[in-house]
Write a protein that holds these residues in place. Structure first.
Motif, PDB file in Angstrom:
ATOM      1  N   ALA A 180       0.722  -1.284  -0.006  1.00 30.49           N
ATOM      2  CA  ALA A 180       0.024  -0.016   0.058  1.00 30.49           C
ATOM      3  C   ALA A 180       0.970   1.272  -0.028  1.00 30.49           C
ATOM      4  N   GLY A 181       0.306   2.356  -0.645  1.00 32.77           N
ATOM      5  CA  GLY A 181       1.189   3.570  -0.652  1.00 32.77           C
ATOM      6  C   GLY A 181       0.727   4.628   0.047  1.00 32.77           C
ATOM      7  N   LYS A 182      -0.549   4.409   0.594  1.00 28.99           N
ATOM      8  CA  LYS A 182      -1.465   5.291   1.645  1.00 28.99           C
ATOM      9  C   LYS A 182      -2.315   4.730   2.607  1.00 28.99           C
ATOM     10  N   SER A 183      -2.393   5.324   3.648  1.00 27.01           N
ATOM     11  CA  SER A 183      -3.070   4.912   4.841  1.00 27.01           C
ATOM     12  C   SER A 183      -4.708   4.567   4.345  1.00 27.01           C
ATOM     13  N   GLY A 184      -5.448   3.943   4.885  1.00 31.05           N
ATOM     14  CA  GLY A 184      -6.812   3.818   4.686  1.00 31.05           C
ATOM     15  C   GLY A 184      -7.543   2.543   5.358  1.00 31.05           C
ATOM     16  N   GLN A 185      -8.711   2.167   4.825  1.00 29.36           N
ATOM     17  CA  GLN A 185      -9.561   1.287   5.463  1.00 29.36           C
ATOM     18  C   GLN A 185      -9.620  -0.071   4.714  1.00 29.36           C
ATOM     19  N   LEU A 186      -9.323  -1.092   5.358  1.00 31.67           N
ATOM     20  CA  LEU A 186      -9.336  -2.446   4.479  1.00 31.67           C
ATOM     21  C   LEU A 186     -10.696  -2.995   4.949  1.00 31.67           C
ATOM     22  N   SER A 187     -11.533  -3.473   4.081  1.00 29.11           N
ATOM     23  CA  SER A 187     -12.625  -4.360   4.128  1.00 29.11           C
ATOM     24  C   SER A 187     -12.780  -5.369   3.830  1.00 29.11           C
ATOM     25  N   PHE A 188     -13.084  -6.580   4.491  1.00 26.64           N
ATOM     26  CA  PHE A 188     -13.162  -7.799   3.907  1.00 26.64           C
ATOM     27  C   PHE A 188     -14.510  -8.328   3.947  1.00 26.64           C
ATOM     28  N   VAL A 189     -14.788  -9.052   3.155  1.00 30.32           N
ATOM     29  CA  VAL A 189     -16.233  -9.695   2.923  1.00 30.32           C
ATOM     30  C   VAL A 189     -16.205 -11.035   2.478  1.00 30.32           C
ATOM     31  N   TRP A 190     -16.971 -11.888   3.151  1.00 33.88           N
ATOM     32  CA  TRP A 190     -17.195 -13.273   2.753  1.00 33.88           C
ATOM     33  C   TRP A 190     -18.535 -13.459   2.318  1.00 33.88           C
ATOM     34  N   ARG A 191     -18.839 -14.098   1.222  1.00 37.31           N
ATOM     35  CA  ARG A 191     -20.175 -14.362   0.732  1.00 37.31           C
ATOM     36  C   ARG A 191     -20.362 -15.821   0.445  1.00 37.31           C
ATOM     37  N   GLY A 192     -21.513 -16.301   0.691  1.00 41.61           N
ATOM     38  CA  GLY A 192     -21.614 -17.818   0.553  1.00 41.61           C
ATOM     39  C   GLY A 192     -23.338 -18.040   0.133  1.00 41.61           C
ATOM     40  N   ASP A 193     -23.498 -19.260   0.268  1.00 41.48           N
ATOM     41  CA  ASP A 193     -24.808 -19.804  -0.186  1.00 41.48           C
ATOM     42  C   ASP A 193     -25.710 -19.434   0.911  1.00 41.48           C
ATOM     43  N   ASN A 194     -27.151 -19.470   0.672  1.00 40.51           N
ATOM     44  CA  ASN A 194     -28.065 -19.424   1.812  1.00 40.51           C
ATOM     45  C   ASN A 194     -28.096 -18.033   2.297  1.00 40.51           C
ATOM     46  N   GLY A 195     -27.494 -16.809   1.322  1.00 39.95           N
ATOM     47  CA  GLY A 195     -27.440 -15.722   1.891  1.00 39.95           C
ATOM     48  C   GLY A 195     -26.210 -15.296   2.794  1.00 39.95           C
ATOM     49  N   PHE A 196     -25.539 -16.155   3.098  1.00 44.10           N
ATOM     50  CA  PHE A 196     -24.319 -15.969   4.081  1.00 44.10           C
ATOM     51  C   PHE A 196     -23.563 -14.667   3.434  1.00 44.10           C
ATOM     52  N   GLU A 197     -23.214 -13.729   4.470  1.00 49.35           N
ATOM     53  CA  GLU A 197     -22.337 -12.660   4.303  1.00 49.35           C
ATOM     54  C   GLU A 197     -21.691 -12.118   5.444  1.00 49.35           C
ATOM     55  N   HIS A 198     -20.343 -11.929   5.557  1.00 45.40           N
ATOM     56  CA  HIS A 198     -20.118 -11.425   6.815  1.00 45.40           C
ATOM     57  C   HIS A 198     -18.860 -10.337   6.446  1.00 45.40           C
ATOM     58  N   HIS A 199     -18.944  -9.205   7.067  1.00 48.31           N
ATOM     59  CA  HIS A 199     -18.290  -8.084   6.885  1.00 48.31           C
ATOM     60  C   HIS A 199     -17.171  -7.704   7.830  1.00 48.31           C
ATOM     61  N   GLU A 200     -15.963  -7.457   7.603  1.00 50.44           N
ATOM     62  CA  GLU A 200     -15.058  -6.780   8.923  1.00 50.44           C
ATOM     63  C   GLU A 200     -14.370  -5.623   8.069  1.00 50.44           C
ATOM     64  N   THR A 201     -13.721  -4.584   8.902  1.00 50.69           N
ATOM     65  CA  THR A 201     -13.108  -3.645   8.676  1.00 50.69           C
ATOM     66  C   THR A 201     -11.917  -3.492   9.460  1.00 50.69           C
TER      67      THR A 201
END
Length: 107
Positions: free
Chosen positions: A80-101
């Protein structure tokens, strides 16, 4: 049921220097091929996609399949060249979705 994710990365990095990010999410990753004790086929329930973004820009992605074990673990390197926010997303079957930052501090 709450989903638990663990993300390991440095608190601060030098501009342009590569650093490792490790991420795992608690998920059973049921393939749909197994049967219960009663002989009923267990429905497929997989994490299908993982994405990591730095301030909205995709920096890493992975498509996951039935051969991936429970609680999928991913490790990858970023620069990375600059500061910022990393966001992580897991998506799956049956509407599964999980977010982290996580904040990323670049010096």
């Amino acid at each position: 049921m709450a989903t638990r994710a663990v993300i390991t990365m440095p608190v601060g990095v030098k501009a342009g220097e590569a650093f490792e990010v490790r991420a795992t999410v608690a998920h059973a990753m049921e393939t749909g091929y197994r049967s219960s004790d009663e002989g009923i086929r267990l429905p497929r329930d997989l994490v299908r996609r993982f994405e990591c973004r730095l301030d909205g820009e995709l920096v890493f992605a992975a498509d996951l399949y039935a051969a991936v074990s429970a609680n999928p673990y991913l490790a990858f390197w970023l620069r990375a060249g600059k500061s910022g926010q990393l966001s992580f997303v897991w998506r799956g079957d049956n509407g599964f979705e999980h977010h982290e930052t996580r904040p990323l501090s670049v010096a």
